[in-house]
Design a protein around this motif. Structure first.
Motif, PDB file in Angstrom:
ATOM      1  N   ALA A 198       0.846  -1.206   0.000  1.00  0.00           N
ATOM      2  CA  ALA A 198       0.000   0.000   0.000  1.00  0.00           C
ATOM      3  C   ALA A 198       0.872   1.243   0.000  1.00  0.00           C
ATOM      4  O   ALA A 198       0.587   2.202  -0.723  1.00  0.00           O
ATOM      5  N   TYR A 199       1.925   1.239   0.788  1.00  0.00           N
ATOM      6  CA  TYR A 199       2.845   2.377   0.815  1.00  0.00           C
ATOM      7  C   TYR A 199       3.430   2.622  -0.578  1.00  0.00           C
ATOM      8  O   TYR A 199       3.623   3.763  -0.987  1.00  0.00           O
ATOM      9  N   ASN A 200       3.680   1.535  -1.300  1.00  0.00           N
ATOM     10  CA  ASN A 200       4.296   1.637  -2.624  1.00  0.00           C
ATOM     11  C   ASN A 200       3.294   1.788  -3.763  1.00  0.00           C
ATOM     12  O   ASN A 200       3.673   1.702  -4.929  1.00  0.00           O
ATOM     13  N   GLY A 201       2.000   1.998  -3.454  1.00  0.00           N
ATOM     14  CA  GLY A 201       1.054   2.355  -4.501  1.00  0.00           C
ATOM     15  C   GLY A 201      -0.046   1.376  -4.830  1.00  0.00           C
ATOM     16  O   GLY A 201      -0.829   1.625  -5.746  1.00  0.00           O
ATOM     17  N   SER A 202      -0.171   0.276  -4.108  1.00  0.00           N
ATOM     18  CA  SER A 202      -1.188  -0.711  -4.439  1.00  0.00           C
ATOM     19  C   SER A 202      -2.498  -0.451  -3.693  1.00  0.00           C
ATOM     20  O   SER A 202      -2.581  -0.626  -2.477  1.00  0.00           O
ATOM     21  N   LEU A 203      -3.523  -0.054  -4.439  1.00  0.00           N
ATOM     22  CA  LEU A 203      -4.852   0.103  -3.839  1.00  0.00           C
ATOM     23  C   LEU A 203      -5.426  -1.243  -3.408  1.00  0.00           C
ATOM     24  O   LEU A 203      -6.133  -1.330  -2.400  1.00  0.00           O
ATOM     25  N   ASP A 204      -5.110  -2.305  -4.156  1.00  0.00           N
ATOM     26  CA  ASP A 204      -5.573  -3.638  -3.767  1.00  0.00           C
ATOM     27  C   ASP A 204      -5.018  -4.021  -2.396  1.00  0.00           C
ATOM     28  O   ASP A 204      -5.727  -4.593  -1.574  1.00  0.00           O
ATOM     29  N   ALA A 205      -3.764  -3.698  -2.157  1.00  0.00           N
ATOM     30  CA  ALA A 205      -3.151  -4.011  -0.860  1.00  0.00           C
ATOM     31  C   ALA A 205      -3.758  -3.155   0.242  1.00  0.00           C
ATOM     32  O   ALA A 205      -3.987  -3.640   1.363  1.00  0.00           O
ATOM     33  N   ALA A 206      -4.039  -1.886  -0.033  1.00  0.00           N
ATOM     34  CA  ALA A 206      -4.676  -1.017   0.969  1.00  0.00           C
ATOM     35  C   ALA A 206      -6.047  -1.570   1.335  1.00  0.00           C
ATOM     36  O   ALA A 206      -6.408  -1.634   2.513  1.00  0.00           O
ATOM     37  N   LYS A 207      -6.803  -2.005   0.332  1.00  0.00           N
ATOM     38  CA  LYS A 207      -8.129  -2.581   0.595  1.00  0.00           C
ATOM     39  C   LYS A 207      -8.005  -3.878   1.386  1.00  0.00           C
ATOM     40  O   LYS A 207      -8.769  -4.116   2.329  1.00  0.00           O
ATOM     41  N   ALA A 208      -7.050  -4.728   1.034  1.00  0.00           N
ATOM     42  CA  ALA A 208      -6.849  -5.993   1.750  1.00  0.00           C
ATOM     43  C   ALA A 208      -6.465  -5.736   3.208  1.00  0.00           C
ATOM     44  O   ALA A 208      -6.953  -6.421   4.112  1.00  0.00           O
ATOM     45  N   LEU A 209      -5.606  -4.746   3.443  1.00  0.00           N
ATOM     46  CA  LEU A 209      -5.226  -4.399   4.814  1.00  0.00           C
ATOM     47  C   LEU A 209      -6.452  -3.901   5.577  1.00  0.00           C
ATOM     48  O   LEU A 209      -6.699  -4.318   6.710  1.00  0.00           O
ATOM     49  N   HIS A 210      -7.218  -3.020   4.957  1.00  0.00           N
ATOM     50  CA  HIS A 210      -8.441  -2.492   5.576  1.00  0.00           C
ATOM     51  C   HIS A 210      -9.358  -3.645   5.997  1.00  0.00           C
ATOM     52  O   HIS A 210      -9.832  -3.694   7.132  1.00  0.00           O
ATOM     53  N   GLU A 211      -9.601  -4.563   5.087  1.00  0.00           N
ATOM     54  CA  GLU A 211     -10.489  -5.689   5.366  1.00  0.00           C
ATOM     55  C   GLU A 211      -9.932  -6.603   6.457  1.00  0.00           C
ATOM     56  O   GLU A 211     -10.697  -7.187   7.226  1.00  0.00           O
ATOM     57  N   ALA A 212      -8.606  -6.699   6.556  1.00  0.00           N
ATOM     58  CA  ALA A 212      -7.985  -7.564   7.559  1.00  0.00           C
ATOM     59  C   ALA A 212      -7.998  -6.954   8.957  1.00  0.00           C
ATOM     60  O   ALA A 212      -8.244  -7.657   9.938  1.00  0.00           O
ATOM     61  N   VAL A 213      -7.724  -5.649   9.056  1.00  0.00           N
ATOM     62  CA  VAL A 213      -7.565  -5.048  10.387  1.00  0.00           C
ATOM     63  C   VAL A 213      -8.743  -4.179  10.829  1.00  0.00           C
ATOM     64  O   VAL A 213      -8.883  -3.892  12.012  1.00  0.00           O
ATOM     65  N   LEU A 214      -9.598  -3.767   9.885  1.00  0.00           N
ATOM     66  CA  LEU A 214     -10.769  -2.946  10.210  1.00  0.00           C
ATOM     67  C   LEU A 214     -11.999  -3.509   9.476  1.00  0.00           C
ATOM     68  O   LEU A 214     -12.648  -2.814   8.701  1.00  0.00           O
ATOM     69  N   PRO A 215     -12.324  -4.777   9.729  1.00  0.00           N
ATOM     70  CA  PRO A 215     -13.360  -5.440   8.923  1.00  0.00           C
ATOM     71  C   PRO A 215     -14.746  -4.809   8.998  1.00  0.00           C
ATOM     72  O   PRO A 215     -15.526  -4.952   8.063  1.00  0.00           O
ATOM     73  N   ASN A 216     -15.070  -4.118  10.056  1.00  0.00           N
ATOM     74  CA  ASN A 216     -16.409  -3.534  10.200  1.00  0.00           C
ATOM     75  C   ASN A 216     -16.429  -2.031   9.950  1.00  0.00           C
ATOM     76  O   ASN A 216     -17.400  -1.366  10.305  1.00  0.00           O
ATOM     77  N   TYR A 217     -15.372  -1.509   9.356  1.00  0.00           N
ATOM     78  CA  TYR A 217     -15.279  -0.076   9.072  1.00  0.00           C
ATOM     79  C   TYR A 217     -15.628   0.175   7.615  1.00  0.00           C
ATOM     80  O   TYR A 217     -15.245  -0.586   6.734  1.00  0.00           O
TER      81      TYR A 217
END
Length: 108
Positions: free
Chosen positions: A41-60
């Motif tokens: 995500a830091y290096n530009g991947s929106l897919d990775a940012a979304k995957a991180l979001h879903e992993a650590v903030l699943p109800n947000y």
């Protein structure tokens, strides 16, 4: 020894100023895949940012805006408390918002 909140704040500071490196997540309570999502995500991947979001903030919830070369990401919890990240990179803005939300969780 630093608290996890302090370590998350240091990570956020590094991401915001562009000083992140692969060792920046050392000692933090993230799984291997989550650390990879952070780096990607830091290096530009929106897919990775979304995957991180879903992993650590699943109800947000989240919303991503990109306009005129900059991006804002709003992440909110079930009570409507919002955490905003901004950056030239949408994935980095999302990472910033995620880290702000995680830091706020440590304050509860």
């Amino acid at each position: 020894m630093k608290s996890s909140k302090e370590m998350l704040q240091e990570l956020l500071d590094k991401v915001e100023v562009g000083k992140f490196d692969r060792w920046s997540t050392a000692g933090l309570p993230f799984t291997g895949p989550q650390k990879s999502f952070i780096t990607r995500a830091y290096n530009g991947s929106l897919d990775a940012a979304k995957a991180l979001h879903e992993a650590v903030l699943p109800n947000y919830g989240y919303q991503v805006w990109q306009d005129d070369g900059s991006a804002l990401v709003d992440v909110w919890d079930s009570e409507g408390i919002s955490f905003v990240g901004g950056n030239l990179s949408a994935s980095r803005a999302w990472l910033i918002a995620i880290l702000r939300a995680l830091i706020a969780q440590k304050e509860c």
